[in-house]
Motif scaffolding. Structure first.
Motif, mmCIF file in Angstrom:
data_model
loop_
_atom_site.group_PDB
_atom_site.id
_atom_site.type_symbol
_atom_site.label_atom_id
_atom_site.label_comp_id
_atom_site.label_asym_id
_atom_site.label_seq_id
_atom_site.Cartn_x
_atom_site.Cartn_y
_atom_site.Cartn_z
ATOM 1 N N ARG A 35 0.830 -1.195 0.000
ATOM 2 C CA ARG A 35 0.000 0.000 0.000
ATOM 3 C C ARG A 35 0.870 1.253 0.000
ATOM 4 O O ARG A 35 1.689 1.443 0.906
ATOM 5 N N ASP A 73 -3.530 4.037 -1.091
ATOM 6 C CA ASP A 73 -4.433 4.255 0.039
ATOM 7 C C ASP A 73 -4.363 5.749 0.373
ATOM 8 O O ASP A 73 -3.313 6.257 0.765
ATOM 9 N N ARG A 75 -5.979 7.540 2.698
ATOM 10 C CA ARG A 75 -6.549 7.924 3.995
ATOM 11 C C ARG A 75 -5.777 9.065 4.659
ATOM 12 O O ARG A 75 -6.371 9.905 5.336
ATOM 13 N N THR A 88 -2.541 5.479 11.048
ATOM 14 C CA THR A 88 -2.855 4.637 9.895
ATOM 15 C C THR A 88 -2.771 3.154 10.253
ATOM 16 O O THR A 88 -3.649 2.363 9.890
ATOM 17 N N GLU A 91 -5.756 2.073 12.293
ATOM 18 C CA GLU A 91 -6.952 1.906 11.474
ATOM 19 C C GLU A 91 -6.889 0.614 10.660
ATOM 20 O O GLU A 91 -7.861 -0.152 10.608
ATOM 21 N N LEU A 92 -5.754 0.363 10.025
ATOM 22 C CA LEU A 92 -5.618 -0.822 9.180
ATOM 23 C C LEU A 92 -5.701 -2.110 9.989
ATOM 24 O O LEU A 92 -6.290 -3.100 9.543
ATOM 25 N N THR A 93 -5.108 -2.099 11.181
ATOM 26 C CA THR A 93 -5.149 -3.281 12.033
ATOM 27 C C THR A 93 -6.588 -3.608 12.427
ATOM 28 O O THR A 93 -6.983 -4.782 12.491
ATOM 29 N N ALA A 94 -7.380 -2.565 12.688
ATOM 30 C CA ALA A 94 -8.787 -2.776 13.029
ATOM 31 C C ALA A 94 -9.578 -3.285 11.825
ATOM 32 O O ALA A 94 -10.481 -4.120 11.961
ATOM 33 N N GLU A 95 -9.225 -2.771 10.623
ATOM 34 C CA GLU A 95 -9.941 -3.165 9.406
ATOM 35 C C GLU A 95 -9.565 -4.565 8.943
ATOM 36 O O GLU A 95 -10.398 -5.297 8.391
ATOM 37 N N GLN A 96 -8.309 -4.937 9.139
ATOM 38 C CA GLN A 96 -7.818 -6.213 8.618
ATOM 39 C C GLN A 96 -7.080 -6.987 9.718
ATOM 40 O O GLN A 96 -5.861 -7.141 9.676
ATOM 41 N N THR A 99 -3.573 -9.588 9.813
ATOM 42 C CA THR A 99 -2.621 -9.285 8.736
ATOM 43 C C THR A 99 -1.225 -9.062 9.319
ATOM 44 O O THR A 99 -1.078 -8.503 10.409
ATOM 45 N N TRP A 101 1.915 -6.945 9.024
ATOM 46 C CA TRP A 101 2.230 -5.636 8.439
ATOM 47 C C TRP A 101 3.740 -5.391 8.401
ATOM 48 O O TRP A 101 4.446 -5.637 9.375
#
Length: 200
Positions: A35, A73, A75, A88, A91-96, A99, A101
């Motif tokens: 990303r 991305d 955002r 960031t 947010e990404l950890t909550a969304e996915q 994963t 990273w």
């Protein structure tokens, strides 16, 4: 578990060395996705040097066109206030969830990592992927030496390309296509970006 790289920066403008590093990260780290995260207000850089968020986003999209593992991305461009990587990653950890990273950074950023906002939490959330310039070794910064963290080295071929020089070349009317690619060079020309003499 999906393996996703995060590659942030002002991308002012994005150039071929950025693309080369992103491709190296995909190969070395066996990433499912990388990303690109153009920064809205990079808190460690003067805002006056930046092209508009819309232009920087469009240039990144132009540079990475055709590479299926690359995703833009935006955002951080739409977020109010300074661009903090930690926000960031949260947010990404909550969304996915689940994963793995990888935060792709340069050696200079690694050396200054203890100045980043919430750096200890960030270290716990990601694996650092540090680009090593040709012939150089990556040293753990003294401030991070006693802090457990995951770090892998990305071997990077020599690229004498940087955004400051590219902006200076545009201001002097010199060609930049070999540095940014034909499509990005055309975009910069069409939108008259960086025509004023750069501050640096």
């Amino acid at each position: 578990m999906r393996r996703v790289g995060l590659f942030g920066g002002s991308f002012n403008p994005p150039h071929q060395a950025h693309r080369a590093l992103a491709l190296q990260a995909c190969e070395t780290l066996a990433l499912d996705e990388l990303r690109w995260l153009p920064a809205g207000q990079p808190w460690q850089k003067p805002a006056g040097e930046l092209a508009s968020p819309e232009h920087r986003l469009a240039m990144v999209q132009t540079l990475i066109a055709g590479e299926g593992r690359f995703v833009v991305d935006n955002r951080e461009l739409s977020r109010q206030g300074p661009s903090y990587t930690l926000d960031t990653v949260r947010e990404l950890t909550a969304e996915q969830p689940g994963t793995d990273w990888f935060l792709v950074i340069g050696q200079d950023q690694y050396a200054r990592f203890a100045t980043w906002h919430g750096w200890r939490e960030l270290l716990a959330a990601v694996t650092l992927a540090v680009a090593a310039r040709e012939g150089q070794t990556v040293q753990v910064p003294p401030a991070l030496a006693g802090v457990p963290h995951r770090c892998v080295v990305l071997p990077l071929p020599r690229h004498d390309i940087n955004a400051t020089d590219i902006r200076a070349r545009v201001a002097r009317g010199l060609p930049i296509a070999p540095l940014v690619g034909e499509a990005v060079a055309r975009y910069i020309d069409q939108h008259s970006l960086y025509r004023a003499a750069p501050g640096h």
